[in-house]
Design a protein around this motif. Sequence first.
Motif, short mmCIF file in Angstrom:
data_model
loop_
_atom_site.label_atom_id
_atom_site.label_comp_id
_atom_site.label_asym_id
_atom_site.label_seq_id
_atom_site.Cartn_x
_atom_site.Cartn_y
_atom_site.Cartn_z
N ILE A 57 131.26 -12.63 71.81
CA ILE A 57 131.26 -14.09 72.22
C ILE A 57 130.62 -14.14 73.41
N ASP A 58 129.14 -13.85 73.74
CA ASP A 58 128.86 -14.53 74.88
C ASP A 58 128.11 -15.46 75.62
N ILE A 59 129.10 -14.77 76.41
CA ILE A 59 129.64 -16.08 77.62
C ILE A 59 127.72 -16.52 78.59
N HIS A 60 127.11 -15.81 77.71
CA HIS A 60 125.66 -16.26 79.35
C HIS A 60 124.07 -15.63 77.76
N MET A 61 124.07 -17.35 77.56
CA MET A 61 122.40 -16.97 76.81
C MET A 61 121.45 -17.68 77.12
N HIS A 62 120.64 -17.50 75.92
CA HIS A 62 119.67 -19.16 76.53
C HIS A 62 118.88 -19.53 75.11
N GLU A 63 119.45 -19.73 74.66
CA GLU A 63 119.19 -20.50 73.40
C GLU A 63 119.38 -22.04 73.81
N ALA A 334 127.23 -9.32 79.03
CA ALA A 334 127.00 -10.71 78.27
C ALA A 334 125.44 -10.52 77.80
N SER A 335 124.62 -11.31 77.45
CA SER A 335 123.55 -10.56 76.80
C SER A 335 122.09 -11.08 77.58
N ASP A 336 123.01 -12.30 78.44
CA ASP A 336 121.14 -13.21 79.10
C ASP A 336 120.13 -13.63 78.23
N GLY A 337 120.22 -13.19 77.32
CA GLY A 337 119.53 -13.29 76.50
C GLY A 337 118.34 -14.47 76.28
N ILE A 338 117.21 -14.52 76.60
CA ILE A 338 116.32 -15.63 76.87
C ILE A 338 114.78 -14.94 75.90
N ILE A 339 114.35 -15.04 74.89
CA ILE A 339 112.95 -15.18 74.53
C ILE A 339 111.33 -16.41 74.09
N GLY A 341 109.79 -17.36 71.88
CA GLY A 341 108.52 -16.79 70.79
C GLY A 341 108.63 -16.00 69.21
N GLY A 342 110.54 -15.45 70.05
CA GLY A 342 110.16 -14.05 69.40
C GLY A 342 110.08 -12.62 70.37
N LYS A 343 109.95 -13.29 71.60
CA LYS A 343 109.28 -11.73 72.29
C LYS A 343 110.12 -12.40 73.40
N GLY A 344 110.87 -10.59 73.93
CA GLY A 344 110.92 -10.98 75.29
C GLY A 344 111.87 -9.16 75.18
N HIS A 345 112.93 -9.70 76.38
CA HIS A 345 113.79 -8.35 76.83
C HIS A 345 114.97 -7.91 75.14
N PRO A 346 114.97 -7.19 75.15
CA PRO A 346 115.93 -6.52 74.43
C PRO A 346 117.26 -6.63 74.06
N ARG A 347 117.77 -7.07 74.98
CA ARG A 347 119.46 -7.93 75.43
C ARG A 347 119.12 -8.53 74.79
N ALA A 348 118.86 -9.57 74.29
CA ALA A 348 118.92 -10.81 72.92
C ALA A 348 119.20 -9.94 71.84
N ALA A 349 118.70 -8.84 71.59
CA ALA A 349 119.09 -8.32 70.40
C ALA A 349 119.72 -7.74 70.30
N GLY A 350 120.47 -6.32 71.12
CA GLY A 350 121.25 -5.73 71.23
C GLY A 350 122.27 -4.97 72.43
N THR A 351 122.30 -5.84 73.27
CA THR A 351 123.13 -6.17 73.98
C THR A 351 124.97 -5.12 73.21
N PHE A 352 125.64 -5.89 72.64
CA PHE A 352 126.78 -5.78 72.21
C PHE A 352 127.43 -4.12 72.03
N PRO A 353 126.16 -4.07 70.42
CA PRO A 353 126.09 -2.98 69.59
C PRO A 353 125.87 -1.53 71.16
N ARG A 354 124.84 -2.25 72.12
CA ARG A 354 124.92 -0.78 73.04
C ARG A 354 125.95 -0.42 74.33
N VAL A 355 126.44 -1.34 74.68
CA VAL A 355 127.78 -1.26 75.06
C VAL A 355 128.41 -0.14 74.39
#
Length: 454
Positions: A57-63, A334-339, A341-355
């Motif tokens: 569960i990601d409590i902080h993302m940006h879609e 949380a990821s704070d994922g923000i993208i 057009g599909g470009k941006g910081h890898p946290r939007a795609a890798g946060t939880f496996p990285r932890v």
Amino acid sequence: MLDLLIEGGKYPDFKSEDIRKANIGVRDGKIVFIGKDVPESKKVIYAHEKIVSPGFIDIHMHEEDFVHEGEKYVISEMMLKMGVTTAVGGNCGLQKQPLKQFKNVIEKTGGSPINYLMLAGYNQFRNELGIGRYDSVSPLQKKQIEQLIKEELEQGATGISFGIEYDPGITTEEIVEILNCFDDSSLLAAVHYRNSCTKDTFAIKEMVEIAGKIPMKFQISHLSSCSAMGGMEESLKIIDEAMESNVKLNFDTYPYNAFSTHVGSEVFEDGCLDRWQKDYDCILLTEEPYKNVRCTKTILEDVRKNYPSMLAVVFAMNEDEIRKAIACKNGMIASDGIINGGKGHPRAAGTFPRVLGKYVREDKVIDIKDALRKITLEPAKRLGLCNKGRIELGCDADMTIFNPDTISDGATFIDIDIPSEGIDYVLINGQVAVHDKKVVDGRLGRFISYKEII
């Protein structure tokens, strides 16, 4: 007969604080069996030596903006592939479209990749009323914003978010006054700090002060990008002490030593590099005509003037302080994922496996039980999702099955499309959404209204 049996896996039992081996049965989207027996089932997933976790569960993302993405799910598809089954958008005061319109897109497209909750974005309402970034609000404007927030809450928003750094004119008093218009302890107030804590911790103290003056829960957003520049130890001390007397206070953090935001924002005002004690080349740009280019003074001036909506990645944080935030007894991941057009910081795609890969298995910063608690149970409790975030009878069958020996993030700062490793299955309501990196069914999620969980 079961719809699905997950056989031979291990799951986190948060009540006993142990990782237990058991077979898990699902019927009608719910967990109905946990035990050693092997009941008859229509389908079986063999999960020997794997962890069967509640869906992340990601409590902080940006879609929160389907307008510019053309009614496409971008971040949530990345999240689904890394094990996230539920996420909260509308953070940092950013809410790009009314919640009614957001929900209509989900209904129109026949479901979403993950389950969504949404916060009402305070900064967006200020912007709609033409209030400048450094301007104060009038009594009439406060009433207008209050009504706009009320409408979003009636649509099912789970709380209110603020981005103080993005609109420095927002005062402490303004936040306290608007939040006290809504006397509901179940709501969540999520706040992006006033400035980075490098030489002092004023921003943390301000948020702790606000949390003590409002009726609802208070979430300090992405502590890593606030305090991992020299202020983490003191920030954690302040937060931990405050949480002893205020159980409504907490924070989230992400596992990278770089933050990301729009290059035209107030974050990049004159003096930012001095504050971070960095040079221009700490800033990596993510889109053409400067994709994967490090900044110079000239380039930064150009993109701020001509490409203000471009996302920039800033390597300004200290790894040892990232580790401290992750290891803290309090807080959530949380990821704070923000993208864009599909470009941006890898946290939007890798946060939880990285932890689970880097910080649990490799660096041993935190053990697997605590890590899973921070990405499942704690955010579920925080959001009032009593049927998610745990493997228990009667709970929703949102689950992520992964190999603890191989799970790792694939996305990099240069290429965020590299898939994570070690995630075998992601299930939403007992149905397979992802199998071995591939999306099987990308329309199993839905919008979860605040009214459903109070």
